[in-house]
Design a protein around this motif. Sequence first.
Motif, PDB file in Angstrom:
ATOM      1  N   LEU A 133       0.820  -1.218   0.000  1.00  0.00           N
ATOM      2  CA  LEU A 133       0.000   0.000   0.000  1.00  0.00           C
ATOM      3  C   LEU A 133       0.852   1.266   0.000  1.00  0.00           C
ATOM      4  CD1 LEU A 133      -2.924  -0.987   2.383  1.00  0.00           C
ATOM      5  CD2 LEU A 133      -3.156  -0.178   0.028  1.00  0.00           C
ATOM      6  N   ILE A 134       2.066   1.206   0.529  1.00  0.00           N
ATOM      7  CA  ILE A 134       2.959   2.366   0.469  1.00  0.00           C
ATOM      8  C   ILE A 134       3.189   2.774  -0.982  1.00  0.00           C
ATOM      9  CG2 ILE A 134       5.352   3.099   0.862  1.00  0.00           C
ATOM     10  CD1 ILE A 134       5.261   1.438   3.467  1.00  0.00           C
ATOM     11  N   GLY A 135       3.429   1.796  -1.838  1.00  0.00           N
ATOM     12  CA  GLY A 135       3.607   2.092  -3.258  1.00  0.00           C
ATOM     13  C   GLY A 135       2.309   2.476  -3.944  1.00  0.00           C
ATOM     14  N   ILE A 136       1.215   1.842  -3.570  1.00  0.00           N
ATOM     15  CA  ILE A 136      -0.072   2.114  -4.217  1.00  0.00           C
ATOM     16  C   ILE A 136      -0.562   3.518  -3.877  1.00  0.00           C
ATOM     17  CG2 ILE A 136      -2.477   1.377  -4.388  1.00  0.00           C
ATOM     18  CD1 ILE A 136      -0.338  -0.473  -5.715  1.00  0.00           C
ATOM     19  N   VAL A 137      -0.333   3.981  -2.655  1.00  0.00           N
ATOM     20  CA  VAL A 137      -0.704   5.355  -2.292  1.00  0.00           C
ATOM     21  C   VAL A 137       0.067   6.347  -3.149  1.00  0.00           C
ATOM     22  CG1 VAL A 137      -0.553   7.093  -0.461  1.00  0.00           C
ATOM     23  CG2 VAL A 137      -1.419   4.811   0.062  1.00  0.00           C
ATOM     24  N   CYS A 138       1.348   6.090  -3.354  1.00  0.00           N
ATOM     25  CA  CYS A 138       2.154   6.977  -4.218  1.00  0.00           C
ATOM     26  C   CYS A 138       1.636   6.961  -5.648  1.00  0.00           C
ATOM     27  CB  CYS A 138       3.618   6.553  -4.164  1.00  0.00           C
ATOM     28  SG  CYS A 138       4.385   6.779  -2.546  1.00  0.00           S
ATOM     29  N   ASN A 183     -15.878  20.417  -7.770  1.00  0.00           N
ATOM     30  CA  ASN A 183     -16.760  19.560  -6.973  1.00  0.00           C
ATOM     31  C   ASN A 183     -16.156  18.189  -6.674  1.00  0.00           C
ATOM     32  OD1 ASN A 183     -18.782  21.532  -6.945  1.00  0.00           O
ATOM     33  ND2 ASN A 183     -19.597  20.833  -8.909  1.00  0.00           N
ATOM     34  N   TYR A 184     -14.998  17.914  -7.263  1.00  0.00           N
ATOM     35  CA  TYR A 184     -14.421  16.579  -7.118  1.00  0.00           C
ATOM     36  C   TYR A 184     -13.402  16.545  -5.986  1.00  0.00           C
ATOM     37  CZ  TYR A 184     -16.793  14.834 -11.194  1.00  0.00           C
ATOM     38  OH  TYR A 184     -17.759  14.422 -12.062  1.00  0.00           O
ATOM     39  N   ASN A 185     -13.210  15.357  -5.443  1.00  0.00           N
ATOM     40  CA  ASN A 185     -12.340  15.185  -4.287  1.00  0.00           C
ATOM     41  C   ASN A 185     -11.441  13.978  -4.508  1.00  0.00           C
ATOM     42  OD1 ASN A 185     -11.190  15.616  -1.832  1.00  0.00           O
ATOM     43  ND2 ASN A 185     -12.967  15.028  -0.616  1.00  0.00           N
ATOM     44  N   ALA A 186     -10.717  13.997  -5.637  1.00  0.00           N
ATOM     45  CA  ALA A 186      -9.880  12.855  -5.986  1.00  0.00           C
ATOM     46  C   ALA A 186      -8.769  12.632  -4.975  1.00  0.00           C
ATOM     47  CB  ALA A 186      -9.282  13.060  -7.383  1.00  0.00           C
ATOM     48  N   GLN A 187      -8.327  13.707  -4.310  1.00  0.00           N
ATOM     49  CA  GLN A 187      -7.246  13.569  -3.334  1.00  0.00           C
ATOM     50  C   GLN A 187      -7.670  12.722  -2.128  1.00  0.00           C
ATOM     51  OE1 GLN A 187      -8.152  16.448  -4.799  1.00  0.00           O
ATOM     52  NE2 GLN A 187      -6.380  16.484  -6.184  1.00  0.00           N
ATOM     53  N   ALA A 188      -8.964  12.489  -1.984  1.00  0.00           N
ATOM     54  CA  ALA A 188      -9.435  11.626  -0.896  1.00  0.00           C
ATOM     55  C   ALA A 188      -9.062  10.164  -1.134  1.00  0.00           C
ATOM     56  CB  ALA A 188     -10.949  11.753  -0.736  1.00  0.00           C
ATOM     57  N   VAL A 189      -8.786   9.792  -2.386  1.00  0.00           N
ATOM     58  CA  VAL A 189      -8.442   8.395  -2.672  1.00  0.00           C
ATOM     59  C   VAL A 189      -7.128   8.005  -2.006  1.00  0.00           C
ATOM     60  CG1 VAL A 189      -7.901   6.729  -4.490  1.00  0.00           C
ATOM     61  CG2 VAL A 189      -9.800   8.327  -4.793  1.00  0.00           C
ATOM     62  N   PRO A 190      -6.006   8.721  -2.253  1.00  0.00           N
ATOM     63  CA  PRO A 190      -4.783   8.360  -1.511  1.00  0.00           C
ATOM     64  C   PRO A 190      -4.928   8.545  -0.008  1.00  0.00           C
ATOM     65  CG  PRO A 190      -4.459  10.391  -2.787  1.00  0.00           C
ATOM     66  CD  PRO A 190      -5.739   9.779  -3.245  1.00  0.00           C
ATOM     67  N   LEU A 191      -5.760   9.488   0.428  1.00  0.00           N
ATOM     68  CA  LEU A 191      -5.983   9.668   1.863  1.00  0.00           C
ATOM     69  C   LEU A 191      -6.624   8.427   2.465  1.00  0.00           C
ATOM     70  CD1 LEU A 191      -5.998  11.483   4.394  1.00  0.00           C
ATOM     71  CD2 LEU A 191      -8.276  12.273   3.688  1.00  0.00           C
ATOM     72  N   MET A 204       2.247   4.958   9.754  1.00  0.00           N
ATOM     73  CA  MET A 204       2.002   6.286  10.314  1.00  0.00           C
ATOM     74  C   MET A 204       2.594   7.408   9.464  1.00  0.00           C
ATOM     75  SD  MET A 204       0.609   8.067  12.782  1.00  0.00           S
ATOM     76  CE  MET A 204       0.352   6.941  14.176  1.00  0.00           C
ATOM     77  N   PRO A 205       3.881   7.328   9.054  1.00  0.00           N
ATOM     78  CA  PRO A 205       4.421   8.415   8.218  1.00  0.00           C
ATOM     79  C   PRO A 205       3.721   8.521   6.872  1.00  0.00           C
ATOM     80  CG  PRO A 205       5.993   6.598   8.410  1.00  0.00           C
ATOM     81  CD  PRO A 205       4.914   6.342   9.406  1.00  0.00           C
ATOM     82  N   LEU A 206       3.290   7.412   6.312  1.00  0.00           N
ATOM     83  CA  LEU A 206       2.544   7.444   5.050  1.00  0.00           C
ATOM     84  C   LEU A 206       1.267   8.241   5.218  1.00  0.00           C
ATOM     85  CD1 LEU A 206       2.176   6.254   2.118  1.00  0.00           C
ATOM     86  CD2 LEU A 206       0.860   4.430   3.202  1.00  0.00           C
ATOM     87  N   MET A 207       0.537   7.983   6.297  1.00  0.00           N
ATOM     88  CA  MET A 207      -0.708   8.698   6.530  1.00  0.00           C
ATOM     89  C   MET A 207      -0.469  10.185   6.814  1.00  0.00           C
ATOM     90  SD  MET A 207      -3.510   8.610   9.538  1.00  0.00           S
ATOM     91  CE  MET A 207      -2.565   9.935  10.253  1.00  0.00           C
ATOM     92  N   LEU A 208       0.569  10.498   7.576  1.00  0.00           N
ATOM     93  CA  LEU A 208       0.844  11.895   7.914  1.00  0.00           C
ATOM     94  C   LEU A 208       1.175  12.715   6.674  1.00  0.00           C
ATOM     95  CD1 LEU A 208       2.945  11.465  11.205  1.00  0.00           C
ATOM     96  CD2 LEU A 208       0.543  12.166  10.977  1.00  0.00           C
ATOM     97  N   VAL A 209       2.034  12.192   5.817  1.00  0.00           N
ATOM     98  CA  VAL A 209       2.412  12.932   4.599  1.00  0.00           C
ATOM     99  C   VAL A 209       1.228  13.027   3.648  1.00  0.00           C
ATOM    100  CG1 VAL A 209       3.951  12.983   2.602  1.00  0.00           C
ATOM    101  CG2 VAL A 209       4.838  12.281   4.828  1.00  0.00           C
ATOM    102  N   THR A 210       0.470  11.946   3.512  1.00  0.00           N
ATOM    103  CA  THR A 210      -0.689  11.969   2.614  1.00  0.00           C
ATOM    104  C   THR A 210      -1.761  12.916   3.130  1.00  0.00           C
ATOM    105  OG1 THR A 210      -0.226   9.652   2.067  1.00  0.00           O
ATOM    106  CG2 THR A 210      -2.341  10.534   1.382  1.00  0.00           C
TER     107      THR A 210
END
Length: 568
Positions: free
Chosen positions: A240-245, A267-275, A289-295
């Motif tokens: 998932l670290i790679g998939i989020v990137c 109206n779109y919120n595509a950035q919510a997908v990596p979040l 944890m660092p993945l979530m913080l940076v994302t």
Amino acid sequence: MLYFIASWTVLLISCSVIGIALLNCLGENFFVRVGDRLMAAEWLGMIALSICLLAVSLVLPLSSLIGILVVVTLCGISFISKRTRTEVGALLKVSSWQLVLSYIGLAIAVAAFTNQQVTWIDTGLYHYSVIQWLHNYGTVTGVALIFSNLGFTSSWFALAAPFNPASLEARVSAVTNGFVFLLAILHFLVCLRHSIAGKALFSDWFVIVFLGLMLPFTLLYTLFREILISPSPDLPTGLLIGIVCWAILVVTNLQSPILPDSQSLHNYNAQAVPLILSVGALTIKLTAMPLMLVTSLFYAVHHRRSIQKLCIGGAIALVLLAPMLAAGIKTSGCPLYPSSILCLDLPWLPDAENIDQVAQGTHGWSNWYGKPPEGRNRWLWLLLTWLNSERPNQAMVALIIATIVGMIMTFKSFRKIPIKGKYWIVAIEVVGFLFLMMTAPFFRFALPYLLLIPSLLIAMYAQSLLSQIVSIVFRYSQRSAIAFSLVFIAAVLTIFTQTHATSQWLLPPAMQRVPVIQRRVNDIVYFYPQNKELCWATELPCGFEIEPDVRLRDRERGIAGGFVYTKD
């Protein structure tokens, strides 16, 4: 083996439906290519299903029947949306017998490889025990008092619980890791197909390089191969670290999304997908944890001018984290156990000294090697001792040095490539590695982070060089026939190479069982492995040294009612 294939097929179908519904709920239309959208849906669906099962475990045991009901309910809710029904119908129409046969061949290959006895030490220590507690009783109050590791909360164990009934005799605990490995291969093949067709984007090349490094390493390196053939949350977290990137690259670089006439890009919120993916990774293992913080920072920076979107992002993260935090409080009194941060004064809260001891054992590596010789700098001595303790640690340092040299040599080119989001990926690697160096610098945790910048650098050149080579190789070929042939050959070869290890076609070999001694502490009867062995498939409750002040919380309900700490 057949059980794995059937389970994976159910998961793939269910996760795709749930994920498509999530994409539509977000109003997301950035994943415009069919392959990208389907893979985003699969990963999102996997996260949503895992977290929902963890939430259900707070009130119900995750039996197979409950698992089926959760899946059916989520898919039923998903199909309420007309857009979801239309999209699923469109996907069925574009499918073909070649794709189905290719999937069957690939699933056979992965199932044949994972159809082995589980030997990963952490599974014997506590993974399988946690899965069995969830399957039989759900999230049990104060279970960390029986054995500290039972308080480690993971949505990945919740996903595995319905697939591991006692009737299968501890044979199929690797079902979830086999699934995520299969999903990663499918994602790799989707991006490879884009490159073959000459339509690859930078995000495709990033996935090809990242998974092209991670997947073979998982198969060939003994440590990672044992993790693959287990229910360990290390594998899904690393992938998932790679998939989020990849998701960050997709949502930041698509310039012309397809939008309905009545809506606009705002109206779109595509950035919510990596979040969502990063928060989901955190619910699987705290090393994310660092993945979530940076994302999360990526999401906040992108929507810094929209209070509404910031509130939506915060609400999404809170809703996804709530089951994990609640389960941590219920099992140990600490939402981020084994961390003592935000622990509540509850009757089942372990002694502060015990919590600190567990924390030091999991993420207090500076205390693992004892005290330095007199006159030596403590931190320099610790780093040298850590470096010389294991060869993988030396490989980590070598990879870091190579990455730094590569960044210096290609800095001008890297800075000039018109790819948005690249610096966020650099930040994820840097923050991730620093976080692990301060907590638990294990190779299996650090490798996915350390592959991010090299994958970026290689993808930068692959986009211009390898695309031409791939196009030439496949220009005069029937792509679907080649894909099917390669997968079919891989399946046959894998079956023959693994035949010597197992002859089970329906189920893998059973997990080992160890001799145990029945013990009693107050009103708790438990099983202690002889010779200080691991629990493996021992009957619940399996423990080691239960403190004399631990008692049943409700005698009438027995171990299902949980445990309390009664020290005066």
